[in-house]
Write an enzyme that holds these catalytic residues in place. Structure first.
Site, PDB file in Angstrom:
ATOM      1  N   THR A  50       4.509   4.462   6.346  1.00  0.00           N
ATOM      2  CA  THR A  50       4.935   4.588   7.722  1.00  0.00           C
ATOM      3  C   THR A  50       4.938   5.905   7.857  1.00  0.00           C
ATOM      4  O   THR A  50       4.478   6.187   9.275  1.00  0.00           O
ATOM      5  CB  THR A  50       6.403   4.167   7.779  1.00  0.00           C
ATOM      6  OG1 THR A  50       6.754   2.974   7.181  1.00  0.00           O
ATOM      7  CG2 THR A  50       7.159   4.180   8.987  1.00  0.00           C
ATOM      8  N   HIS A  68       1.255   6.433   9.159  1.00  0.00           N
ATOM      9  CA  HIS A  68       1.126   5.724  10.661  1.00  0.00           C
ATOM     10  C   HIS A  68       1.635   6.923  11.700  1.00  0.00           C
ATOM     11  O   HIS A  68       0.795   7.041  12.679  1.00  0.00           O
ATOM     12  CB  HIS A  68       2.005   4.626  10.790  1.00  0.00           C
ATOM     13  CG  HIS A  68       1.351   3.182  10.040  1.00  0.00           C
ATOM     14  ND1 HIS A  68       0.104   3.034  10.603  1.00  0.00           N
ATOM     15  CD2 HIS A  68       1.896   2.531   9.186  1.00  0.00           C
ATOM     16  CE1 HIS A  68      -0.089   1.764   9.726  1.00  0.00           C
ATOM     17  NE2 HIS A  68       0.852   1.789   8.712  1.00  0.00           N
ATOM     18  N   HIS A 124      11.984   8.785   5.432  1.00  0.00           N
ATOM     19  CA  HIS A 124      13.070   7.996   5.112  1.00  0.00           C
ATOM     20  C   HIS A 124      13.423   7.906   3.696  1.00  0.00           C
ATOM     21  O   HIS A 124      14.303   7.122   3.403  1.00  0.00           O
ATOM     22  CB  HIS A 124      13.083   6.707   5.877  1.00  0.00           C
ATOM     23  CG  HIS A 124      11.741   5.977   5.602  1.00  0.00           C
ATOM     24  ND1 HIS A 124      10.610   6.270   6.177  1.00  0.00           N
ATOM     25  CD2 HIS A 124      11.573   5.309   4.695  1.00  0.00           C
ATOM     26  CE1 HIS A 124       9.702   5.358   5.722  1.00  0.00           C
ATOM     27  NE2 HIS A 124      10.005   4.761   4.691  1.00  0.00           N
ATOM     28  N   ASP A 150      -6.498  -6.137  -5.836  1.00  0.00           N
ATOM     29  CA  ASP A 150      -6.776  -5.614  -4.691  1.00  0.00           C
ATOM     30  C   ASP A 150      -8.399  -5.151  -4.751  1.00  0.00           C
ATOM     31  O   ASP A 150      -8.997  -5.983  -5.482  1.00  0.00           O
ATOM     32  CB  ASP A 150      -6.134  -3.989  -5.148  1.00  0.00           C
ATOM     33  CG  ASP A 150      -6.229  -3.185  -3.957  1.00  0.00           C
ATOM     34  OD1 ASP A 150      -4.746  -3.050  -3.614  1.00  0.00           O
ATOM     35  OD2 ASP A 150      -7.073  -2.896  -3.280  1.00  0.00           O
ATOM     36  N   LEU A 209       5.533  -9.342   2.268  1.00  0.00           N
ATOM     37  CA  LEU A 209       5.856  -8.054   2.583  1.00  0.00           C
ATOM     38  C   LEU A 209       4.938  -7.512   3.432  1.00  0.00           C
ATOM     39  O   LEU A 209       5.170  -6.683   4.426  1.00  0.00           O
ATOM     40  CB  LEU A 209       6.325  -7.257   1.393  1.00  0.00           C
ATOM     41  CG  LEU A 209       7.006  -5.897   1.791  1.00  0.00           C
ATOM     42  CD1 LEU A 209       8.333  -6.050   1.965  1.00  0.00           C
ATOM     43  CD2 LEU A 209       6.955  -4.919   0.735  1.00  0.00           C
ATOM     44  N   GLY A 210       3.738  -7.544   3.182  1.00  0.00           N
ATOM     45  CA  GLY A 210       2.530  -6.896   3.764  1.00  0.00           C
ATOM     46  C   GLY A 210       2.424  -7.253   5.108  1.00  0.00           C
ATOM     47  O   GLY A 210       3.156  -8.632   5.688  1.00  0.00           O
ATOM     48  N   VAL A 249       9.850 -10.848   4.503  1.00  0.00           N
ATOM     49  CA  VAL A 249      10.770  -9.826   3.676  1.00  0.00           C
ATOM     50  C   VAL A 249      10.697  -8.633   4.501  1.00  0.00           C
ATOM     51  O   VAL A 249       9.487  -8.034   4.777  1.00  0.00           O
ATOM     52  CB  VAL A 249      10.159  -9.504   2.160  1.00  0.00           C
ATOM     53  CG1 VAL A 249      11.074  -8.532   1.573  1.00  0.00           C
ATOM     54  CG2 VAL A 249      10.428 -10.642   1.259  1.00  0.00           C
ATOM     55  N   TYR A 250      12.042  -8.076   4.775  1.00  0.00           N
ATOM     56  CA  TYR A 250      11.939  -6.723   5.466  1.00  0.00           C
ATOM     57  C   TYR A 250      13.042  -5.897   4.857  1.00  0.00           C
ATOM     58  O   TYR A 250      14.265  -6.513   4.627  1.00  0.00           O
ATOM     59  CB  TYR A 250      12.330  -7.230   7.028  1.00  0.00           C
ATOM     60  CG  TYR A 250      12.487  -5.873   7.922  1.00  0.00           C
ATOM     61  CD1 TYR A 250      11.409  -5.020   8.183  1.00  0.00           C
ATOM     62  CD2 TYR A 250      13.824  -5.709   8.431  1.00  0.00           C
ATOM     63  CE1 TYR A 250      11.835  -3.871   8.934  1.00  0.00           C
ATOM     64  CE2 TYR A 250      14.080  -4.391   9.389  1.00  0.00           C
ATOM     65  CZ  TYR A 250      13.101  -3.651   9.678  1.00  0.00           C
ATOM     66  OH  TYR A 250      12.932  -2.554  10.151  1.00  0.00           O
TER      67      TYR A 250
HETATM   68 ZN    ZN Z   1       9.195   3.832   3.234  1.00  0.00          ZN
END
Ligand code: ZN
Length: 345
Positions: A40, A43, A63, A195, A263-264, A287-288
């Site tokens: 995050t 980003h 965070h 991956d 989750l992705g 999922v969050y």
């Molecule tokens: Zn994080």
């Protein structure tokens, strides 16, 4: 205090001097010791479309943190000054149906520190006491600083019963790797992690030696399933890549009646082959974040009972050298990058 903030609408983060946050009656003030850099934050650093549409400026980012409580709001009880802690970075309201049912993580009004509220890349953080997670003495600060992403992994991995199951995980970023460690701890039989980035797969093999890593540009999942003796496919899928190809491969590789936790986050709208999902009778769960606070409870219990994710931390960097930390993250070859704030006086 020193902080890292987005102060202009362009690429980068900047070291700033900011006032120590004022706390309200239900808040605590935390002196930050260690922070983790999250996707995050990348980003936000890059100032992509999501960040530009979501993050107000100026914003102290970050965070993922561990620190120590240095001040208590007037109405705070049960937490001593000096308590080492991490914390849930999703700030929630108490009025929604879900909150009032005790499902705090499903509150629709969730606001994120470092995204919507001033964050943890700073010497001090204001946090509601409700969100504080005290750290037991046997969990070090640097693990405290990555409990947020470990919590994503735990929340996803524990979505379904893994005991004795064959588990496929797509995406070997730090959360995918930690999910493999959790699946191992939770008693899965075979764990396969895919991956297209061989550096990440090598790191995964280092963190969880018993996981079977697969570079899907070099090997077919069906061959790997055959090699492992899976007659009908994988029982459980944990999708951590946000890639359409990853999800397609997962659906293909699952048993009839298999289960997927997602989750992705795929970019934009993705073309999903729903008929395959229907005909295979697959259950899908989004999922969050982390369950508040059951994920935190389970995660700390597992860490105290042998779950070891310490090797997923590949970089330990002074907060003032944050440029190097972000460069390591952006290379796509790092595990977790932890910034050290303890020398900022
Ligand atoms: Zn994080």
């Amino acid at each position: 205090m020193m902080a890292l903030a987005k102060t202009k609408p362009e690429e980068g983060l900047w070291k700033i001097e900011a006032p120590i946050p004022e706390i309200g009656p239900d808040d605590v003030l935390i002196r930050i010791r260690k922070t983790g850099i999250c996707g995050t934050d990348i980003h936000i650093w890059n100032w992509d479309d999501w960040a530009a549409a979501t993050v107000p400026i100026p914003m102290i980012t970050g965070h993922e943190f561990a620190g120590e409580i240095v001040e208590l709001g007037r109405d705070v009880t049960g937490l001593p000054v000096g308590q080492r802690c991490s914390g849930e970075g999703h700030l929630i309201g108490q009025d929604s149906r879900q909150s009032r049912a005790g499902k705090f993580h499903l509150d629709p009004g969730t606001r994120g520190i470092g995204v919507n509220e001033q964050g943890a890349f700073a010497q001090y953080l204001r946090l509601p006491a409700f969100n504080v997670i005290p750290l037991p003495d046997d969990i070090p600060d640097e693990i405290g600083a990555i409990l947020d992403p470990l919590g994503n992994a735990v929340h996803t991995a524990l979505s379904f019963d893994l005991l004795g199951e064959d588990v496929l995980i797509t995406g070997a970023g730090p959360i995918g790797i930690m999910a493999a460690a959790v699946a191992r701890h939770a008693g899965a039989r075979n764990i396969v992690l895919t991956d297209i980035n061989s550096d990440r797969l090598a790191l995964a093999g280092h963190v969880v030696p018993s996981v079977r890593t697969v570079n899907v540009t070099e090997e077919h999942l069906s061959d790997v399933a055959h090699e492992l003796g899976l007659r009908e496919g994988f029982d459980i899928g944990l999708e951590m890549s946000g890639s359409q190809t990853g999800l397609d491969q997962m659906v293909e590789a699952l048993v009839m009646g298999g289960k997927i936790a997602l989750l992705g986050i795929p970019p934009g709208q993705s073309p999903v082959n729903w008929s395959k999902i229907v005909f295979k009778a697959i259950t899908i769960k989004g999922v969050y974040g982390r369950e508040m606070f059951e994920t935190w409870y389970k995660m700390i219990a597992m860490l105290q009972n042998g779950l070891d994710v310490s090797r997923v931390i590949t970089h330990r960097i002074e907060a003032t050298d944050f440029h190097h930390g972000f460069a390591a993250m952006k290379s796509g070859r790092s595990g977790k990058v932890v910034l050290d704030w303890t020398r900022q006086a």
